[in-house]
Write a protein that holds these residues in place. Structure first.
Motif, mmCIF file in Angstrom:
data_model
loop_
_atom_site.group_PDB
_atom_site.id
_atom_site.type_symbol
_atom_site.label_atom_id
_atom_site.label_comp_id
_atom_site.label_asym_id
_atom_site.label_seq_id
_atom_site.Cartn_x
_atom_site.Cartn_y
_atom_site.Cartn_z
ATOM 1 N N GLN A 152 115.815 27.272 0.416
ATOM 2 C CA GLN A 152 115.163 26.646 1.575
ATOM 3 C C GLN A 152 114.961 27.634 2.726
ATOM 4 O O GLN A 152 115.070 27.271 3.895
ATOM 5 C CB GLN A 152 115.969 25.429 2.061
ATOM 6 N N VAL A 153 114.663 28.892 2.403
ATOM 7 C CA VAL A 153 114.409 29.909 3.423
ATOM 8 C C VAL A 153 112.942 29.816 3.833
ATOM 9 O O VAL A 153 112.050 29.909 2.995
ATOM 10 C CB VAL A 153 114.723 31.326 2.891
ATOM 11 N N ALA A 154 112.698 29.610 5.143
ATOM 12 C CA ALA A 154 111.334 29.501 5.666
ATOM 13 C C ALA A 154 110.822 30.886 6.040
ATOM 14 O O ALA A 154 111.426 31.571 6.869
ATOM 15 C CB ALA A 154 111.309 28.579 6.883
ATOM 16 N N ASP A 201 121.483 37.243 -23.569
ATOM 17 C CA ASP A 201 121.103 36.437 -24.744
ATOM 18 C C ASP A 201 119.869 36.989 -25.453
ATOM 19 O O ASP A 201 119.011 36.229 -25.913
ATOM 20 C CB ASP A 201 120.877 34.976 -24.353
ATOM 21 N N GLY A 202 119.748 38.321 -25.483
ATOM 22 C CA GLY A 202 118.631 38.962 -26.172
ATOM 23 C C GLY A 202 117.337 39.012 -25.378
ATOM 24 O O GLY A 202 116.324 39.492 -25.880
ATOM 25 N N ASP A 203 117.343 38.496 -24.148
ATOM 26 C CA ASP A 203 116.142 38.497 -23.304
ATOM 27 C C ASP A 203 116.316 39.470 -22.145
ATOM 28 O O ASP A 203 117.434 39.757 -21.715
ATOM 29 C CB ASP A 203 115.887 37.097 -22.732
ATOM 30 N N GLU A 204 115.180 39.942 -21.617
ATOM 31 C CA GLU A 204 115.215 40.800 -20.433
ATOM 32 C C GLU A 204 115.332 39.933 -19.181
ATOM 33 O O GLU A 204 114.589 38.963 -19.019
ATOM 34 C CB GLU A 204 113.931 41.631 -20.331
ATOM 35 N N TRP A 205 116.280 40.295 -18.322
ATOM 36 C CA TRP A 205 116.501 39.605 -17.055
ATOM 37 C C TRP A 205 116.501 40.627 -15.938
ATOM 38 O O TRP A 205 116.639 41.829 -16.178
ATOM 39 C CB TRP A 205 117.854 38.888 -17.070
ATOM 40 N N VAL A 206 116.345 40.136 -14.699
ATOM 41 C CA VAL A 206 116.502 40.988 -13.527
ATOM 42 C C VAL A 206 117.446 40.316 -12.538
ATOM 43 O O VAL A 206 117.477 39.092 -12.426
ATOM 44 C CB VAL A 206 115.163 41.314 -12.819
ATOM 45 N N ARG A 207 118.195 41.153 -11.872
ATOM 46 C CA ARG A 207 119.079 40.727 -10.792
ATOM 47 C C ARG A 207 118.544 41.425 -9.543
ATOM 48 O O ARG A 207 118.258 42.619 -9.575
ATOM 49 C CB ARG A 207 120.507 41.173 -11.092
ATOM 50 N N PHE A 208 118.367 40.682 -8.457
ATOM 51 C CA PHE A 208 117.765 41.273 -7.263
ATOM 52 C C PHE A 208 118.277 40.581 -6.012
ATOM 53 O O PHE A 208 118.793 39.472 -6.066
ATOM 54 C CB PHE A 208 116.235 41.206 -7.328
ATOM 55 N N THR A 209 118.131 41.269 -4.900
ATOM 56 C CA THR A 209 118.566 40.736 -3.611
ATOM 57 C C THR A 209 117.340 40.331 -2.809
ATOM 58 O O THR A 209 116.379 41.101 -2.695
ATOM 59 C CB THR A 209 119.362 41.796 -2.820
ATOM 60 N N VAL A 210 117.383 39.129 -2.285
ATOM 61 C CA VAL A 210 116.352 38.648 -1.372
ATOM 62 C C VAL A 210 117.005 38.614 0.009
ATOM 63 O O VAL A 210 117.977 37.902 0.215
ATOM 64 C CB VAL A 210 115.844 37.246 -1.781
ATOM 65 N N GLU A 211 116.493 39.431 0.900
ATOM 66 C CA GLU A 211 117.003 39.481 2.270
ATOM 67 C C GLU A 211 115.823 39.262 3.195
ATOM 68 O O GLU A 211 114.933 40.107 3.307
ATOM 69 C CB GLU A 211 117.667 40.824 2.557
ATOM 70 N N LEU A 212 115.802 38.102 3.842
ATOM 71 C CA LEU A 212 114.664 37.703 4.657
ATOM 72 C C LEU A 212 115.140 37.080 5.960
ATOM 73 O O LEU A 212 116.249 36.542 6.034
ATOM 74 C CB LEU A 212 113.813 36.669 3.910
ATOM 75 N N GLU A 213 114.268 37.106 6.950
ATOM 76 C CA GLU A 213 114.552 36.405 8.195
ATOM 77 C C GLU A 213 113.910 35.032 8.115
ATOM 78 O O GLU A 213 112.704 34.909 7.881
ATOM 79 C CB GLU A 213 113.989 37.168 9.393
ATOM 80 N N ASP A 214 114.718 33.987 8.292
ATOM 81 C CA ASP A 214 114.214 32.619 8.298
ATOM 82 C C ASP A 214 113.450 32.411 9.607
ATOM 83 O O ASP A 214 114.033 32.553 10.689
ATOM 84 C CB ASP A 214 115.375 31.633 8.175
ATOM 85 N N VAL A 215 112.162 32.088 9.526
ATOM 86 C CA VAL A 215 111.345 31.953 10.733
ATOM 87 C C VAL A 215 111.707 30.713 11.545
ATOM 88 O O VAL A 215 111.366 30.632 12.722
ATOM 89 C CB VAL A 215 109.824 31.972 10.421
ATOM 90 N N ASP A 216 112.405 29.757 10.949
ATOM 91 C CA ASP A 216 112.830 28.565 11.689
ATOM 92 C C ASP A 216 114.092 28.823 12.504
ATOM 93 O O ASP A 216 114.228 28.347 13.623
ATOM 94 C CB ASP A 216 113.075 27.386 10.736
#
Length: 177
Positions: free
Chosen positions: A49-51, A76-91
């Motif tokens: 719920q990041v605006a 489980d045999g599939d390609e995955w990604v791990r990532f960081t979301v760093e954002l400023e919530d505009v609200d």
């Protein structure tokens, strides 16, 4: 000699039917007109719920989202990604930082002034207007960009029309999310 009433009516039947058909089609077209949004809108990244500001970009094919520290791994045999979301919530003006994992959908090759690079593409849920969308987003460090989320044509065809003279025409409201 007088013509029967019936033949006078039948003579005008095609034009009456055409007028009725036009009225019905026009009314239907107006009732089902797509929403019109500005070229920049506020949207939500779900489920956090990041605006943030979304740029609706008709020049981009695939949507893109800001992501840092992208690590690829196998699960489980599939390609995955791990990532960081760093954002400023505009609200709230608060910085929101979260680490996410998503199964990769594909890789895309992006060509730009600095050359070509491969980016992972994942499914993400976002809220724009009163609709939730689960769409493909390429992950890229957009820290230097004005807009952390870019909505491309593949998503826009489901969203509606873009009016380049407008911004912030709607508030995100996906209460079911």
């Amino acid at each position: 000699m007088r013509r029967p009433v019936r033949s006078r009516l039948s003579r005008h039947t095609p034009s009456i039917l055409a007028a009725l058909l036009t009225a019905v089609v026009s009314g239907t077209a107006l009732a089902s007109s797509p929403q019109v949004l500005g070229w920049v809108e506020k949207g939500l990244i779900l489920p956090e719920q990041v605006a943030v500001k979304f740029k609706l970009d008709t020049g981009a094919l695939t949507s893109s989202m800001h992501a840092e520290n992208i690590d690829r791994f196998e699960k489980d045999g599939d390609e995955w990604v791990r990532f960081t979301v760093e954002l400023e919530d505009v609200d709230t003006d608060e910085d929101v930082r979260t680490r996410l994992e998503r199964k990769m959908v594909r890789d895309i090759k992006v060509r730009g002034a600095g050359g070509a690079e491969e980016r992972p593409v994942v499914l993400m849920k976002v809220c724009l207007g009163n609709q939730m969308y689960e769409e493909q987003f390429s992950l890229n460090d957009r820290d230097k960009m004005n807009y952390p989320v870019l909505i491309g044509r593949r998503t826009l065809e489901k969203v509606g029309l873009v009016d380049s003279s407008k911004t912030f025409t709607t508030e995100p409201n996906c209460s079911d999310a």
